[in-house]
Design an enzyme around this catalytic site. Structure first.
Site, PDB file in Angstrom:
ATOM      1  N   ASP A 136      -1.381   4.947  -6.290  1.00 35.10           N
ATOM      2  CA  ASP A 136       0.041   4.768  -5.967  1.00 35.10           C
ATOM      3  C   ASP A 136       0.912   5.902  -6.480  1.00 35.10           C
ATOM      4  O   ASP A 136       1.998   6.152  -5.953  1.00 35.10           O
ATOM      5  CB  ASP A 136       0.540   3.438  -6.530  1.00 35.10           C
ATOM      6  CG  ASP A 136       0.031   2.298  -5.670  1.00 35.10           C
ATOM      7  OD1 ASP A 136      -1.126   1.896  -5.857  1.00 35.10           O
ATOM      8  OD2 ASP A 136       0.769   1.871  -4.763  1.00 35.10           O
ATOM      9  N   GLY A 159       0.860  -1.179   0.000  1.00 33.61           N
ATOM     10  CA  GLY A 159       0.000   0.000   0.000  1.00 33.61           C
ATOM     11  C   GLY A 159       0.898   1.231   0.000  1.00 33.61           C
ATOM     12  O   GLY A 159       1.899   1.272   0.742  1.00 33.61           O
ATOM     13  N   ALA A 160       0.548   2.210  -0.821  1.00 32.42           N
ATOM     14  CA  ALA A 160       1.481   3.312  -1.097  1.00 32.42           C
ATOM     15  C   ALA A 160       2.037   3.999   0.155  1.00 32.42           C
ATOM     16  O   ALA A 160       3.256   4.085   0.336  1.00 32.42           O
ATOM     17  CB  ALA A 160       0.791   4.333  -1.990  1.00 32.42           C
TER      18      ALA A 160
HETATM   19  O1  MRU Z   1       0.508  -3.854  -4.691  1.00 34.72           O
HETATM   20  P1  MRU Z   1      -0.129  -3.156  -3.526  1.00 34.72           P
HETATM   21  O2  MRU Z   1      -0.971  -4.059  -2.708  1.00 34.72           O
HETATM   22  O3  MRU Z   1       0.886  -2.394  -2.722  1.00 34.72           O
HETATM   23  O4  MRU Z   1      -1.094  -2.086  -4.204  1.00 34.72           O
HETATM   24  C1  MRU Z   1      -1.753  -1.158  -3.376  1.00 34.72           C
HETATM   25  C2  MRU Z   1      -2.726  -0.314  -4.088  1.00 34.72           C
HETATM   26  O5  MRU Z   1      -2.864  -0.383  -5.297  1.00 34.72           O
HETATM   27  C3  MRU Z   1      -3.494   0.686  -3.275  1.00 34.72           C
HETATM   28  O6  MRU Z   1      -4.729   0.935  -3.826  1.00 34.72           O
HETATM   29  C4  MRU Z   1      -2.686   1.987  -3.213  1.00 34.72           C
HETATM   30  O7  MRU Z   1      -1.417   1.749  -2.692  1.00 34.72           O
HETATM   31  C5  MRU Z   1      -3.330   3.074  -2.465  1.00 34.72           C
HETATM   32  S1  MRU Z   1      -3.556   2.804  -0.737  1.00 34.72           S
HETATM   33  C6  MRU Z   1      -2.637   3.947   0.148  1.00 34.72           C
END
Ligand code: MRU
Length: 375
Positions: free
Chosen positions: A263, A50-51
């Protein structure tokens, strides 16, 4: 308002403690990271994901790196210029290494960059007395504490940012709404309440009675495993659907809005998010359903002009062919394409929820205004 019952990332003594998201929902187990390599590994294999969560982990990862680089030097003995030079190079190397763990979410480079900027300020204060605060020397503890404080500030800001995005996001929602979400942009993806889920949690507490549909989110199942886990823990009415069911729900009038995370958002409002987001945005437009992206300003990347400039992470084919199956489900030798993210064109996004307010098209202008502090 009650916080999530789990802590995605927390510092405990000498360790960076992270909830291992690869084990959810079956096990709630925490990993202790003591080195920058441990943090790299956790980010790479999505134990922390998650970002903004990976941003915070990256910041603290540099704290662990600083402790390692300065190991063996006395805590409060001034560093010689030669020692400081070696420390600088070693920190830069570790920053580049950590930053290479995942390419798409800008929060990782944002956080590492901020922490390293604080370190540089400390270093420069030795030679500059511009503001009358010239230092005579720096010690190992000065450096470690400066980096820790910078990382800690990023975590605190992430927490505050979630609350603020929650309030702004809630202004777009009405009681009883049926909300579709993709991947996990909740508390697990942040160190606070979540990005896209913050308005849902706030509404939940205020009796809005939302119904949330979670796309299962192939191939890593962040929706099925993670979003449904935390939403149901928080008492939200939660239903998991397969990714290919969204069109059916929308066409049958079962969805009132889509809320997803982001992201990296380019300066023109094109937003990269988990693979599959673009498909939802196209469908939402077809069925006249509002499509909201939840984007903290730390995810707005003014150095990236459009979505075409965003690097999309490619991941291992095994995630598609066998990860969740007892046996491999794709014949050996067949090629696999596994991009982790896609880019949603700004024209498909109804509004962008930031911690400084809700942004509307034209995004080039509204994003510039928010980044320049005009709102
Ligand atoms: O590959 P991930 O699980 O890290 O992807 C996360 C996402 O696509 C979320 O929607 C994104 O990071 C936003 S949440 C702060």
């Amino acid at each position: 308002m009650e916080k999530c019952t789990f802590r995605t990332i927390e510092v405990k003594g000498d360790a960076l403690v992270m909830l291992d998201q690869t084990l959810l929902p079956l096990e709630e187990k925490y990993i202790e990271a003591y080195t920058v390599e441990d943090v790299y590994d956790c980010i790479k294999r999505l134990a922390v994901r998650g970002a903004t969560a990976i941003g915070v982990a990256g910041g603290y990862g540099m704290w662990l790196a600083a402790k390692e680089v300065l190991q063996g030097l006395s805590d409060d003995k001034p560093l010689s210029p030669e020692e400081l030079y070696v420390v600088s190079i070693a920190l830069d190397e570790r920053a580049a290494y950590l930053n290479s763990s995942r390419p798409t979410a800008v929060n990782l480079s944002y956080a590492i960059g901020r922490v390293m900027d604080e370190y540089r300020r400390l270093e420069e204060s030795l030679s500059s007395d511009k503001e009358g605060i010239a230092r005579q020397y720096v010690t190992a503890s000065d450096i470690i504490n400066t980096i820790f404080d910078a990382a800690d500030r990023i975590r605190i800001e992430d927490d505050e940012c979630c609350m603020s995005k929650g309030e702004y996001g809630l202004t777009l929602l009405k009681p009883g709404m049926r909300i579709l979400t993709h991947c996990n942009a909740g508390g697990l993806a942040t160190t606070g309440f979540g990005g896209a889920f913050a308005p849902i949690y706030m509404g939940q507490e205020r009796g809005y009675g939302f119904k949330v549909y979670c796309d299962e989110t192939r191939p890593l199942l962040q929706g099925a495993r993670l979003s449904s886990w935390e939403l149901s823990k928080m008492g939200v009415d939660t239903t998991v659907i397969c990714d290919n069911m969204a069109a059916t729900l929308m066409s049958q009038g079962m969805i009132d809005c889509v809320i997803v995370g982001c992201d990296r958002m380019a300066a023109n409002g094109d937003g990269a998010n988990k693979i599959g987001t673009l498909g939802l945005a196209v469908l939402a437009k077809e069925y006249g359903i509002p499509f909201y992206m939840n984007v903290p300003t730390s995810t707005l990347d003014m150095n990236t002009k459009t979505g075409a400039d965003i690097v999309i992470e490619q991941r291992a084919p095994e995630e598609v062919t066998e990860l969740w199956y007892e046996k491999r489900m794709v014949p050996e030798g067949v090629k696999v394409f596994n991009p982790a993210f896609d880019v949603t064109d700004h024209s498909l996004i109804t509004a962008v929820i930031t911690e400084k307010g809700v942004l509307y098209p034209p995004y080039e202008e509204s994003i510039r205004a928010v980044m320049e502090g005009d709102r």
